[in-house]
Design a protein around this motif. Sequence first.
Motif, PDB file in Angstrom:
ATOM      1  N   ASN A 175       0.802  -1.222   0.000  1.00  0.00           N
ATOM      2  CA  ASN A 175       0.000   0.000   0.000  1.00  0.00           C
ATOM      3  C   ASN A 175       0.841   1.282   0.000  1.00  0.00           C
ATOM      4  O   ASN A 175       0.359   2.347  -0.346  1.00  0.00           O
ATOM      5  N   THR A 176       2.115   1.163   0.416  1.00  0.00           N
ATOM      6  CA  THR A 176       2.971   2.351   0.461  1.00  0.00           C
ATOM      7  C   THR A 176       3.590   2.675  -0.898  1.00  0.00           C
ATOM      8  O   THR A 176       4.261   3.688  -1.043  1.00  0.00           O
ATOM      9  N   PHE A 177       3.390   1.809  -1.882  1.00  0.00           N
ATOM     10  CA  PHE A 177       3.930   2.052  -3.225  1.00  0.00           C
ATOM     11  C   PHE A 177       2.821   2.578  -4.143  1.00  0.00           C
ATOM     12  O   PHE A 177       1.909   1.833  -4.492  1.00  0.00           O
ATOM     13  N   ASN A 178       2.912   3.844  -4.539  1.00  0.00           N
ATOM     14  CA  ASN A 178       1.855   4.439  -5.376  1.00  0.00           C
ATOM     15  C   ASN A 178       1.730   3.787  -6.742  1.00  0.00           C
ATOM     16  O   ASN A 178       0.644   3.705  -7.301  1.00  0.00           O
ATOM     17  N   GLU A 179       2.874   3.363  -7.299  1.00  0.00           N
ATOM     18  CA  GLU A 179       2.836   2.876  -8.679  1.00  0.00           C
ATOM     19  C   GLU A 179       2.443   1.403  -8.800  1.00  0.00           C
ATOM     20  O   GLU A 179       2.314   0.891  -9.901  1.00  0.00           O
ATOM     21  N   ILE A 180       2.284   0.720  -7.676  1.00  0.00           N
ATOM     22  CA  ILE A 180       1.869  -0.684  -7.753  1.00  0.00           C
ATOM     23  C   ILE A 180       0.353  -0.734  -7.968  1.00  0.00           C
ATOM     24  O   ILE A 180      -0.428  -0.324  -7.115  1.00  0.00           O
ATOM     25  N   ALA A 181      -0.049  -1.239  -9.135  1.00  0.00           N
ATOM     26  CA  ALA A 181      -1.460  -1.257  -9.498  1.00  0.00           C
ATOM     27  C   ALA A 181      -2.146  -2.500  -8.946  1.00  0.00           C
ATOM     28  O   ALA A 181      -3.340  -2.505  -8.673  1.00  0.00           O
ATOM     29  N   GLN A 182      -1.367  -3.538  -8.781  1.00  0.00           N
ATOM     30  CA  GLN A 182      -1.967  -4.807  -8.417  1.00  0.00           C
ATOM     31  C   GLN A 182      -0.914  -5.673  -7.749  1.00  0.00           C
ATOM     32  O   GLN A 182       0.207  -5.744  -8.235  1.00  0.00           O
ATOM     33  N   ALA A 183      -1.266  -6.307  -6.629  1.00  0.00           N
ATOM     34  CA  ALA A 183      -0.332  -7.256  -6.042  1.00  0.00           C
ATOM     35  C   ALA A 183      -1.076  -8.512  -5.667  1.00  0.00           C
ATOM     36  O   ALA A 183      -2.189  -8.461  -5.144  1.00  0.00           O
ATOM     37  N   ALA A 216     -11.882 -11.577 -18.935  1.00  0.00           N
ATOM     38  CA  ALA A 216     -12.406 -10.450 -18.146  1.00  0.00           C
ATOM     39  C   ALA A 216     -11.855 -10.495 -16.728  1.00  0.00           C
ATOM     40  O   ALA A 216     -11.682  -9.459 -16.090  1.00  0.00           O
ATOM     41  N   GLU A 217     -11.553 -11.694 -16.238  1.00  0.00           N
ATOM     42  CA  GLU A 217     -10.980 -11.818 -14.903  1.00  0.00           C
ATOM     43  C   GLU A 217      -9.642 -11.083 -14.842  1.00  0.00           C
ATOM     44  O   GLU A 217      -9.383 -10.309 -13.912  1.00  0.00           O
ATOM     45  N   ASN A 218      -8.787 -11.306 -15.845  1.00  0.00           N
ATOM     46  CA  ASN A 218      -7.495 -10.614 -15.861  1.00  0.00           C
ATOM     47  C   ASN A 218      -7.657  -9.123 -16.093  1.00  0.00           C
ATOM     48  O   ASN A 218      -6.907  -8.324 -15.553  1.00  0.00           O
ATOM     49  N   VAL A 219      -8.626  -8.758 -16.899  1.00  0.00           N
ATOM     50  CA  VAL A 219      -8.879  -7.327 -17.119  1.00  0.00           C
ATOM     51  C   VAL A 219      -9.298  -6.681 -15.801  1.00  0.00           C
ATOM     52  O   VAL A 219      -8.763  -5.652 -15.394  1.00  0.00           O
ATOM     53  N   GLN A 220     -10.242  -7.325 -15.096  1.00  0.00           N
ATOM     54  CA  GLN A 220     -10.738  -6.741 -13.841  1.00  0.00           C
ATOM     55  C   GLN A 220      -9.658  -6.695 -12.767  1.00  0.00           C
ATOM     56  O   GLN A 220      -9.715  -5.877 -11.858  1.00  0.00           O
ATOM     57  N   LYS A 221      -8.673  -7.567 -12.884  1.00  0.00           N
ATOM     58  CA  LYS A 221      -7.577  -7.565 -11.915  1.00  0.00           C
ATOM     59  C   LYS A 221      -6.422  -6.686 -12.366  1.00  0.00           C
ATOM     60  O   LYS A 221      -5.371  -6.671 -11.735  1.00  0.00           O
ATOM     61  N   GLY A 222      -6.578  -5.993 -13.464  1.00  0.00           N
ATOM     62  CA  GLY A 222      -5.512  -5.110 -13.934  1.00  0.00           C
ATOM     63  C   GLY A 222      -4.357  -5.855 -14.566  1.00  0.00           C
ATOM     64  O   GLY A 222      -3.272  -5.315 -14.732  1.00  0.00           O
ATOM     65  N   MET A 223      -4.564  -7.128 -14.931  1.00  0.00           N
ATOM     66  CA  MET A 223      -3.477  -7.904 -15.496  1.00  0.00           C
ATOM     67  C   MET A 223      -3.545  -8.007 -17.022  1.00  0.00           C
ATOM     68  O   MET A 223      -2.844  -8.799 -17.638  1.00  0.00           O
ATOM     69  N   SER A 224      -4.399  -7.211 -17.614  1.00  0.00           N
ATOM     70  CA  SER A 224      -4.485  -7.133 -19.068  1.00  0.00           C
ATOM     71  C   SER A 224      -4.708  -5.662 -19.410  1.00  0.00           C
ATOM     72  O   SER A 224      -5.300  -4.926 -18.632  1.00  0.00           O
ATOM     73  N   LEU A 225      -4.223  -5.262 -20.570  1.00  0.00           N
ATOM     74  CA  LEU A 225      -4.375  -3.852 -20.967  1.00  0.00           C
ATOM     75  C   LEU A 225      -5.612  -3.645 -21.839  1.00  0.00           C
ATOM     76  O   LEU A 225      -5.765  -2.624 -22.489  1.00  0.00           O
ATOM     77  N   LEU A 226      -6.540  -4.642 -21.851  1.00  0.00           N
ATOM     78  CA  LEU A 226      -7.718  -4.518 -22.712  1.00  0.00           C
ATOM     79  C   LEU A 226      -8.933  -3.941 -21.973  1.00  0.00           C
ATOM     80  O   LEU A 226     -10.036  -3.899 -22.523  1.00  0.00           O
ATOM     81  N   GLY A 227      -8.723  -3.486 -20.739  1.00  0.00           N
ATOM     82  CA  GLY A 227      -9.832  -2.925 -19.959  1.00  0.00           C
ATOM     83  C   GLY A 227     -10.470  -1.747 -20.686  1.00  0.00           C
ATOM     84  O   GLY A 227      -9.776  -0.846 -21.151  1.00  0.00           O
ATOM     85  N   GLY A 228     -11.800  -1.734 -20.796  1.00  0.00           N
ATOM     86  CA  GLY A 228     -12.521  -0.608 -21.404  1.00  0.00           C
ATOM     87  C   GLY A 228     -12.328  -0.476 -22.903  1.00  0.00           C
ATOM     88  O   GLY A 228     -12.705   0.529 -23.500  1.00  0.00           O
ATOM     89  N   LYS A 229     -11.743  -1.505 -23.550  1.00  0.00           N
ATOM     90  CA  LYS A 229     -11.453  -1.401 -24.984  1.00  0.00           C
ATOM     91  C   LYS A 229     -12.522  -2.054 -25.868  1.00  0.00           C
ATOM     92  O   LYS A 229     -12.361  -2.101 -27.088  1.00  0.00           O
ATOM     93  N   GLU A 230     -13.591  -2.586 -25.279  1.00  0.00           N
ATOM     94  CA  GLU A 230     -14.623  -3.210 -26.099  1.00  0.00           C
ATOM     95  C   GLU A 230     -15.178  -2.188 -27.087  1.00  0.00           C
ATOM     96  O   GLU A 230     -15.476  -1.056 -26.710  1.00  0.00           O
TER      97      GLU A 230
END
Lengths: 460, 445
Positions: free
Chosen positions: A132-140, B248-262
Amino acid sequence: MLKQQVAQAVIETALKTGGDFAEIFLEDRRNNNMMMLSGKVEMANSNRLHGAGVRVFAGTRSVYVHTNDTSEAGLIACAKRAAAAISAKTDYQAQQLAYSQCENVHIIKELPSQVTGARKVEKMRAAQGVINTFNEIAQASINYLDSEQRVWIANSEGLFTSDLRVYTRFSVSAIASNGTENQSGFFGPGGMQGFEIFDRHIDPEFVARKAAKMAVTMLHAPLCPAGQMPVVIDNGFGGVIFHEACGHSLEATSVAPGNSEFCGKLGQKIAADCVTAIDDGTMLNEWGSENIDDEGMKPTKLVLIENGILKNYMIDKLNARKMGMAPTGNGRRQGYMFAPTSRMRNTYIAAGTDGEAEMIATMGDGLYAKSMGGGSVDPSTGKFNFVVNEGYWVKDGRIVHPVRGASLIGRGSDILMKIDRVGRNMQMAQGNCGSMSGTVPTNVGQPMIRVSSVTVGGAK
Amino acid sequence: MDQFIQKLLTAAKESGIEAAEIYVSQSDSFRAMCQHGEIANYTVNNSCGLSLRGIVNGRMGYSATQAFDDEAIDMLVAGVKESASLIEDDSVEEIYQGDENYPVVDNYNPELDNVAEEDKLKLVLDIEKKTLSADEKIAAATHVMVSTASSSVRLVNSYGLDLYFKDNMAMAASGALAKDGDKVASGSFRKATRDFNELCADEVSRKAADEALFALNAAPIPSGTYRVIIEKGAMSSLLRVFSSVFSAENVQKGMSLLGGKEGEVIASEAVTLVDDPLLPGGPDSRGFDDEGVKSQTKNVVENGVLKTLLHNLKTARKAGVQSTGNARKNDYTSPVHVAPSNFFFKPGEKDLEGLMADMGEGVVITDVSGLHAGANPASGDFSLLAEGYTVKDGKKDQPVDRITVAGNFYRLLKNIRAVGSDLKFTGSSVCSPSIDAGELNIAGK
C-alpha cells in the motif's frame, strides 16, 4: 496409510510375471493455498490428494500403474495390471519387508494443518501493508501455500519406510503500472518447514518490498541493448542459469539415453577452474531437501563439478540400471501420479574467492543481471534462454541505470567455460522445477558470478 | 460415486451451506515411451478427483479430495466452511441454476478406448525405429511416445443440475537429434487425434527428423529489425500465453491492458479471433462450462475490433453483461477462472508459401521457447529464444537458430499484415494459422 502385509502382497503380485524389482508408493497429501488480491483474500483452497502407484522393472524396462483406490483390492488390481504389462523371464524373489522409520532430519515445529486460517491471513496482511505504500503498484497478488505430504514406500529389496514432508512458501507478485504499460516483480521464499518459517526465515514485509521495488524499478527502465557482452549474474535466483543450462543435462533422464551434451564426460573438464557445483539433499529445512528420496534412499550431498571437472551425474534407480552406475538419492516425483526419476534438489555453484565490487569494476560495458526470471533449455543441445527480471546497464565498470526486456541466450557448455569470476557469498532461492516426474520443489543457488561473454537478447 | 455425491449434498445442506456444487473429474490414461528398441516407460493412470464448492454468508468456499471415505465428507464440508469464512472478496457469488437447453457436443470416440495396448506399443517402437533410420545423421530418437487418455466431468448442484461430458484423445510424438561433426540440432513433432488410425509412424518420425536435419546447419543472423512471419506452431504457442489478456478476470484484476477497450480497434483489420466451444472435433468442444453455463460460439475480435471479453458468471455480473460460458477450472481442485475454449485466428486466404511470396525477404519463425518466463501477459512484452529460417525471393533459404525475437503482443496484433490459411489443431485448444507479423526485433550475432 499402508499396512505391511498389504505392501508385501502387492509387491509379490507385481512380480508374478517375472519382474525383477517392484515398488509401491502411497501418498496422502493435504495442500492449502491462499491468495490475497488488492488487500482482500480471494482464495482459500484446501485439498487432499490420495493415491498409490506400483512400479515394476524387468532389466531396464519399467511399468508404472497408479490409482486412487487404495483399498487392498484396489492396490492388488493395480499390481496385477503392472505385472501383465511387464511379463518377463526372470526368477527374482521379493525380500521380506522390514519396516524402518527414516530419520527425521528436517525438524518441523508447527504443522501448518494445526494453524488457523486467520493466522495465515495475518501474514498476507502484513505484506499488503507494505504494498500500500507504493503508489505505482497497481496490483499485487500475495500467495501463501503449505503442504503436508505423508508417503509410504516399500520395495522388493525389503525396504518399507514412511516419511512426512512439510512445505511452506510465501510469495508476492507485484505489477507496477503507468496506465499504458505494466512491469512485474516477484519474490517467493519458502522451505521444508512448518509455520515456524515466519519466525526467522520469512519476513512478509521484506518479501513485499522486494517484489514491489523490482516492478517499480523496471517501470522506469529503458530497453536493454542487445548483442554479445560480459554479464554479471547476482547470487540467489541467478543460480537458475546453472539449474536449467547444466543441471538438467546432468540428470540421468538426459544422460542415460544419450541426450545430454555431458554424456561420457565424467572426469573431464567441462567448466572453468573456478566452478564447483553441488546438488545437496541434506541441507537443513531447505526447499529442495529430503529425509528420504521418493525411492526410499537416504539423502546425499553430491559434487557435480569440482574445480571444472565433471564428477557425478544425478541418478535414479531405473537409470542406474541403464547406466551401470549406482543411484545417488535423486529419485523424485511430484506425487503418486508420476513414476520417480532423477531430479535436482538444492543445486548450486559453490562459493569462490572473488570480490563482488571488483568483478563489476573490471567488466567494462555490459549487463548486471540482479534478478533472473525463469528460462528453458533443450538438454540435448544445451541451448537455453533466460529472462532477466531486474537488470542494470554497466558502463566503464559502473552501474548507470536499470534496463528491461533483457534475456540471456547461449549453450550450457559454453557458459560454464566462460565463467571468469565466482564471488564469496552463496545464496539460494526457491523454484518449482517441472520435468518428466512432475513438479518438485528445488533450490537454485550461486554466489555472484561473471561470464566473460553472453548473447543478450534485448528489445533494442 | 452416486451415493457419495448424495451423502455429500445432504451433509453440506445440514451444515448450513446455502448452495453447493460438486464437480467430479475422472481420467484414465495410458502412455508408453521407448528407448533403444524397448518400452522404457509404461504408465497407466486412473484417477478421480472431486471438489465441493458452496456458499456460506454470501462467500464461496472450496475444498477437494481424492479419497472417498466418510472422513472425506467431513473434511470437504469443514473445508468449504473455513474457506468461505476467510474469503473477503465482495463480488456476488452464485451456484448456477442451469440453462433450459444445452447444445449436444459429442467428441467421444468409443473405438479409441478399445485400441489394444499391443497396437499402441507396436506404434511407439515403430516411430523410434523410423526416426533413427530417417537419415544417417540422426544420432538419437528422444521422447518417443504414444499416449491415449479419456476424461469425463460431471457437475451436480443443489438446484438439481446434473451435467456430464466425456472426451478422449490419442497422441504420438517423436524427437530427433541430428549430429554432423560438432554440429548438433534437435527437432520434434507430435500429432493428436481421436482416431487412432490417423497416427502414422512414417509421418511422425519423418517430420521430427526433417526438422532436426534442417536445423543442423542453423546459425544466428545479425541483430536487427526484420520482416517476420510466425509459423503456425510458434504462433499457436504465443497465442496460448497471451490468450489470457482476453479474460475479463485478468482485465478486472488489472493484469491485461484490454480494460474498457470493447468496441475499439485493438488489432489490424486482418484479425478475427474466434472462441468456439462447439467446433466439431475441436480439442475443447463441450456443451457446458465449468459452472454449468451452456457453451456458445463468438467472435472475440472481429476485423480488428474487440467485440467481447471472455466471462464467467462472476466477471459478467461485475461488468453488467451475460456470461460467455468461459468458466474454467485448471483442474478439479482449482477455483473457477476464465479461459478460452477452442480459440483461434480465423484463417485467411493464403498458405505459408503464399505469405512468404508476399513478404519476399525476411525470417520465418518456426519455434519459440522460454514462454513461461519470456512472455509477460501483464505488459504484453515477449522476448523469446527462437528458431526458423530466412526467406529470400519469397522462398525458404537458410536455417536460423539461437536468436531472440522480441516484441509486444498488443503491438503485434495491430501489425499483423495477413493471417494464413493453415489452421490445424494438434491437441491444444488454442491454435493459430501462420501469420505475417510485419516487423519485429531479432537479436542474434
